[in-house]
Write an enzyme that holds these catalytic residues in place. Structure first.
Site, PDB file in Angstrom:
ATOM      1  N   LEU A  92       5.871  -3.665   6.502  1.00 25.98           N
ATOM      2  CA  LEU A  92       6.668  -3.270   7.663  1.00 25.98           C
ATOM      3  C   LEU A  92       6.984  -1.781   7.566  1.00 25.98           C
ATOM      4  O   LEU A  92       7.145  -1.232   6.471  1.00 25.98           O
ATOM      5  CB  LEU A  92       7.959  -4.088   7.725  1.00 25.98           C
ATOM      6  CG  LEU A  92       7.779  -5.604   7.789  1.00 25.98           C
ATOM      7  CD1 LEU A  92       9.105  -6.269   8.118  1.00 25.98           C
ATOM      8  CD2 LEU A  92       6.715  -6.020   8.794  1.00 25.98           C
ATOM      9  N   GLY A 137       5.184  -6.752   3.718  1.00 25.70           N
ATOM     10  CA  GLY A 137       4.572  -7.208   4.967  1.00 25.70           C
ATOM     11  C   GLY A 137       3.047  -7.197   4.909  1.00 25.70           C
ATOM     12  O   GLY A 137       2.384  -7.956   5.628  1.00 25.70           O
ATOM     13  N   GLU A 162      10.211  -7.020  -1.721  1.00 29.69           N
ATOM     14  CA  GLU A 162      11.412  -6.601  -0.979  1.00 29.69           C
ATOM     15  C   GLU A 162      12.616  -6.322  -1.880  1.00 29.69           C
ATOM     16  O   GLU A 162      13.369  -5.378  -1.642  1.00 29.69           O
ATOM     17  CB  GLU A 162      11.803  -7.681   0.053  1.00 29.69           C
ATOM     18  CG  GLU A 162      10.992  -7.679   1.330  1.00 29.69           C
ATOM     19  CD  GLU A 162       9.634  -8.355   1.197  1.00 29.69           C
ATOM     20  OE1 GLU A 162       9.245  -8.731   0.077  1.00 29.69           O
ATOM     21  OE2 GLU A 162       8.954  -8.497   2.229  1.00 29.69           O
TER      22      GLU A 162
HETATM   23  C1  LIG Z   1      17.282 -10.493   6.353  1.00 29.77           C
HETATM   24  C2  LIG Z   1      15.948  -9.863   6.177  1.00 29.77           C
HETATM   25  C3  LIG Z   1      16.034  -8.440   5.887  1.00 29.77           C
HETATM   26  C4  LIG Z   1      15.012  -7.633   5.658  1.00 29.77           C
HETATM   27  C5  LIG Z   1      13.632  -8.075   5.611  1.00 29.77           C
HETATM   28  C6  LIG Z   1      12.669  -6.922   5.602  1.00 29.77           C
HETATM   29  C7  LIG Z   1      11.335  -7.364   5.117  1.00 29.77           C
HETATM   30  C8  LIG Z   1      10.520  -6.152   4.779  1.00 29.77           C
HETATM   31  C9  LIG Z   1       9.250  -6.186   4.595  1.00 29.77           C
HETATM   32  C10 LIG Z   1       8.470  -4.958   4.301  1.00 29.77           C
HETATM   33  O1  LIG Z   1       7.278  -4.962   4.448  1.00 29.77           O
HETATM   34  S1  LIG Z   1       9.295  -3.536   3.807  1.00 29.77           S
HETATM   35  C11 LIG Z   1       8.019  -2.360   3.379  1.00 29.77           C
HETATM   36  C12 LIG Z   1       7.659  -2.525   1.956  1.00 29.77           C
HETATM   37  N1  LIG Z   1       6.599  -1.634   1.626  1.00 29.77           N
HETATM   38  C13 LIG Z   1       6.548  -0.957   0.489  1.00 29.77           C
HETATM   39  O2  LIG Z   1       7.383  -1.080  -0.367  1.00 29.77           O
HETATM   40  C14 LIG Z   1       5.393   0.003   0.325  1.00 29.77           C
HETATM   41  C15 LIG Z   1       5.866   1.395   0.141  1.00 29.77           C
HETATM   42  N2  LIG Z   1       4.730   2.280   0.006  1.00 29.77           N
HETATM   43  C16 LIG Z   1       4.047   2.435  -1.136  1.00 29.77           C
HETATM   44  O3  LIG Z   1       4.288   1.832  -2.135  1.00 29.77           O
HETATM   45  C17 LIG Z   1       2.928   3.441  -1.088  1.00 29.77           C
HETATM   46  O4  LIG Z   1       3.127   4.277   0.012  1.00 29.77           O
HETATM   47  C18 LIG Z   1       1.525   2.794  -1.008  1.00 29.77           C
HETATM   48  C19 LIG Z   1       1.425   1.800   0.139  1.00 29.77           C
HETATM   49  C20 LIG Z   1       1.190   2.110  -2.336  1.00 29.77           C
HETATM   50  C21 LIG Z   1       0.501   3.927  -0.756  1.00 29.77           C
HETATM   51  O5  LIG Z   1       0.642   4.919  -1.722  1.00 29.77           O
HETATM   52  P1  LIG Z   1      -0.016   6.352  -1.480  1.00 29.77           P
HETATM   53  O6  LIG Z   1       0.246   7.152  -2.701  1.00 29.77           O
HETATM   54  O7  LIG Z   1      -1.414   6.191  -1.044  1.00 29.77           O
HETATM   55  O8  LIG Z   1       0.747   6.940  -0.213  1.00 29.77           O
HETATM   56  P2  LIG Z   1       2.221   7.573  -0.161  1.00 29.77           P
HETATM   57  O9  LIG Z   1       3.167   6.769  -0.985  1.00 29.77           O
HETATM   58  O10 LIG Z   1       2.136   9.021  -0.443  1.00 29.77           O
HETATM   59  O11 LIG Z   1       2.608   7.313   1.372  1.00 29.77           O
HETATM   60  C22 LIG Z   1       2.049   8.106   2.408  1.00 29.77           C
HETATM   61  C23 LIG Z   1       3.085   8.244   3.506  1.00 29.77           C
HETATM   62  O12 LIG Z   1       3.348   6.944   4.043  1.00 29.77           O
HETATM   63  C24 LIG Z   1       4.748   6.676   3.979  1.00 29.77           C
HETATM   64  N3  LIG Z   1       4.942   5.222   3.794  1.00 29.77           N
HETATM   65  C25 LIG Z   1       4.518   4.470   2.792  1.00 29.77           C
HETATM   66  N4  LIG Z   1       4.846   3.183   2.987  1.00 29.77           N
HETATM   67  C26 LIG Z   1       5.520   3.141   4.164  1.00 29.77           C
HETATM   68  C27 LIG Z   1       6.119   2.079   4.911  1.00 29.77           C
HETATM   69  N5  LIG Z   1       6.099   0.785   4.507  1.00 29.77           N
HETATM   70  N6  LIG Z   1       6.722   2.378   6.059  1.00 29.77           N
HETATM   71  C28 LIG Z   1       6.759   3.666   6.512  1.00 29.77           C
HETATM   72  N7  LIG Z   1       6.194   4.722   5.840  1.00 29.77           N
HETATM   73  C29 LIG Z   1       5.580   4.449   4.687  1.00 29.77           C
HETATM   74  C30 LIG Z   1       5.213   7.479   2.790  1.00 29.77           C
HETATM   75  O13 LIG Z   1       6.611   7.676   2.832  1.00 29.77           O
HETATM   76  C31 LIG Z   1       4.422   8.753   2.964  1.00 29.77           C
HETATM   77  O14 LIG Z   1       5.048   9.473   4.012  1.00 29.77           O
HETATM   78  P3  LIG Z   1       5.089  11.079   4.003  1.00 29.77           P
HETATM   79  O15 LIG Z   1       3.645  11.518   3.994  1.00 29.77           O
HETATM   80  O16 LIG Z   1       5.816  11.460   5.248  1.00 29.77           O
HETATM   81  O17 LIG Z   1       5.831  11.489   2.761  1.00 29.77           O
END
Ligand SMILES: CC/C=C\CCC/C=C/C(=O)SCCNC(=O)CCNC(=O)[C@H](O)C(C)(C)COP(=O)(O)OP(=O)(O)OC[C@H]1O[C@@H](n2cnc3c(N)ncnc32)[C@H](O)[C@@H]1OP(=O)(O)O
Length: 286
Positions: A92, A137, A162
């Protein structure tokens, strides 16, 4: 209201584009963030760089593409994969859950629910070709599939992480995890927010097969061929029997789940956790 109009526009634009590309001979349709090829086994490719995060636009386009495939009776199965190198989906979009207002959170969550319900209860055969990192997600998308093939690259991890973000996987994420890997493994992995390497994911049952990276797509295609040999009616009724209770559990309390998400994510303490996590992601880049 504005979003509903945008969705109608996208659907219309999507079908126009779909017709034009079909006339060109390539059986494919696309919108900005999802590309669908329908030549041979249908393949749906997420292409929302840099990390295929599931923004509201991406969710909407994904749902619309799925709806179109479901409506095409010649399509019996779809391979789900990514066009972003090294990333299946980062899950997400954190920026949809951080620093917005309650109405936005509610709209976003409704669309997350919608995509999940469509994927999880799809009559089509869904096979995921997991060609990159697949946290939270991203893992959810893969878990909705009937079979998961993952690339054997230790840099790629998968799981519902999460709790590492200071948030909680909702009950329907949890239900699907339990259905896939069993209660004990799910209990441990959810609390720890475990991100499994491909080998660990295979061992615990998060994925069904791990293959060399250059074979992920061919393996997904051969799995699809095997599944397509099963009569649709018996496979679909069986899938429905296995998944209905889990889907119904959300359907009967969708509104309450939206309210719960909205009030949880709006809390100052949760926003602070998300802020810290986003900062950590930034710092990682150094
Ligand atoms: C009651 C219920 C309540 C809540 C429920 C909510 C359920 C939530 C579900 C989810 O899915 S939450 C999202 C969880 N995702 C993560 O933890 C992943 C986070 N990201 C990473 O670990 C890494 O980015 C990667 C996917 C392994 C890729 O690594 P890489 O080194 O290739 O890229 P980088 O980290 O430099 O990221 C590039 C760029 O993208 C932004 N980014 C990364 N993930 C997300 C994301 N999920 N959403 C939005 N943006 C994301 C990151 O910040 C970088 O941005 P920038 O270039 O502006 O710095």
């Amino acid at each position: 209201m504005a979003l509903a109009a945008a969705r109608r526009l996208l659907l219309h634009a999507g079908s126009r584009l779909g017709r034009r590309e079909a006339v060109d001979g390539a059986r494919r349709f696309a919108n900005k963030r999802v590309l669908v090829e329908t030549e041979g086994p249908a393949v749906m490719k997420l292409r929302n760089p840099p990390v295929n995060s599931l923004s509201l636009e991406c969710l909407t386009e994904f749902t619309i593409s799925l709806e179109k495939l479901e409506n095409d009776k010649s399509i019996r199965g779809v391979i789900l994969t990514s066009e972003c190198p090294g990333i299946f989906s980062a899950g997400l979009d954190l920026l949809e859950m951080y620093g917005r207002n309650p109405a936005h959170y509610a709209e976003y969550w409704k669309n997350v629910q919608e995509l999940w319900l469509r994927l999880y209860t799809s009559n089509m055969i869904l096979v995921s070709a997991i060609n990159g990192a697949s946290p939270a997600g991203g893992c959810l998308l893969a878990l909705c599939c009937d079979y998961r093939v993952m690339a054997d690259n230790p840099k790629y991890t998968i799981g519902l992480n999460e709790s590492l973000l200071g948030i909680v996987a909702p009950f329907w994420f949890k239900d699907m995890y339990v259905n896939t890997i069993g209660h004990r493994e799910a209990e441990r992995a959810l609390q720890l927010g475990t991100l499994f390497s491909p080998a660990e994911a295979l061992k615990v049952g998060v994925v069904d097969e791990v293959v060399p990276e250059d074979q992920v797509h061919s393996k997904a295609r051969s799995v699809m061929t095997k599944w397509l040999a099963i009569p649709d009616h018996s496979r679909q009724l069986t899938k429905n029997m296995m998944r209905k209770a889990t889907a119904d559990n959300l359907i009967k309390q969708r509104e309450a789940d939206i309210q719960n998400f909205t009030s949880f994510i709006s809390k100052d303490s949760i926003q602070k956790s998300l802020h810290m996590y986003l900062e950590k992601l930034k710092q990682k880049k150094g």
